[in-house]
Scaffold this motif. Structure first.
Motif: not given
Length: 297
Positions: A168, A192, A194, A206, A243
């Motif tokens: 991350a 975040c 995606n 995640w 991530f």
């Protein structure tokens, strides 16, 4: 059966698989008219209609489907036996078809192909990069490459790379403004970036793990991509936390242009495996590639 009839049956199988006389003719190195004539002659010989022709595509009839079920294993067996004959050559030869993900292709497969094809000019390798899982038997691939946790049943699986870790990460400028998450639960308060999965169309959940405890987080944010490079670019521009497998961004992490967070929640997991059907007799070319790929770390 006469030789020309066996050839017509092999041509029929290519037409049925390609669903197109144009594509099949190109694959076989024939003219479209010659291929069409051969198929009409085969249908007349058998007294059966094998193909349904439309202006857009070609599809096998019910009789054609039955013939395919008979032909495919027989011709596959012939292909395998012919490939096995190459062991009598002084140099390995043949074609190997592999399906894999983009990351595995770049990180594991290409360095081996680069060296192996130079050393063995009679070996041909076809690589098909797919985001999702592929039925290698139905699609007639010699092998597939996937993560250990995603292997298919009833396959021989050989490790070809080290264990991997997820990461991350985000830009220092993002964390300077928004703070640093201490646990995966804190991601709910962050932007975040995606990844849209190519197969299901859903967003990748995640996945974290610490001390044997697994945790899946539904990350939310302004940006969604189906391309890894765009996700990295967005993270570098300070748009949020991303991530993915750390190999994708190891140079940026080393340079400090991206900063890793939640490191203790990213434990190693099984890396890439090459897998293939246990009932298939590997060709000498495939065996050579497999041995070159085998991870010995």
């Amino acid at each position: 059966m006469r030789r020309e009839e066996l050839g017509s049956l092999a041509m029929f199988l290519v037409v049925a698989e390609e669903h197109s006389f144009t594509r099949a003719a190109a694959k076989l190195g024939l003219s479209q008219s010659a291929l069409s004539h051969s198929m009409r002659r085969l249908e007349a010989k058998l007294g059966l209609r094998l193909l349904t022709r439309t202006t857009r595509s070609v599809a096998p009839t019910e009789a054609g489907e039955r013939l395919i079920e008979t032909l495919r294993p027989a011709l596959d067996d012939i292909d395998q036996r012919l490939a096995a004959l190459t062991r009598f050559r002084e140099r390995p030869a043949g074609t190997v078809r592999i399906t894999t993900s983009a990351h595995a292709a770049r990180a594991v497969l290409w360095p081996v192909i680069d060296r192996l094809t130079v050393e063995n000019p009679d070996i041909n390798i076809e690589v098909n990069v797919e985001g999702g899982l592929v039925d290698i038997v139905a699609e007639r691939y010699d092998a597939g490459i996937r993560l250990g946790e995603r292997l298919e049943q009833d396959m021989i699986a050989v490790p070809i790379g080290p264990r991997l870790r997820m990461a991350a990460f985000g830009a220092p400028s993002y964390f300077a403004k928004r703070g640093t998450p201490q646990t995966p639960y804190d991601l709910a308060g962050h932007n975040c970036i995606n990844l849209r999965l190519p197969t299901s169309g859903g967003l990748y959940a995640w996945e974290f793990e610490r001390d044997g405890k697994e945790l899946k987080v539904k990350a939310e944010g302004q940006l969604v991509f189906n391309d890894i490079d765009l996700i990295v670019a967005a993270a570098l521009a300070g748009h949020g936390i991303a991530f993915m497998v750390e190999d994708h961004v190891k140079d940026h992490l080393a340079a400090g242009t991206l900063v890793r967070v939640l490191d203790e929640w990213c434990e190693p997991f099984d890396g890439y495996y090459l897998y293939y059907p246990s009932r298939r007799q590997p060709s000498p070319a495939f065996i050579l590639l497999l041995d070159a790929l085998r991870y010995r770390g």
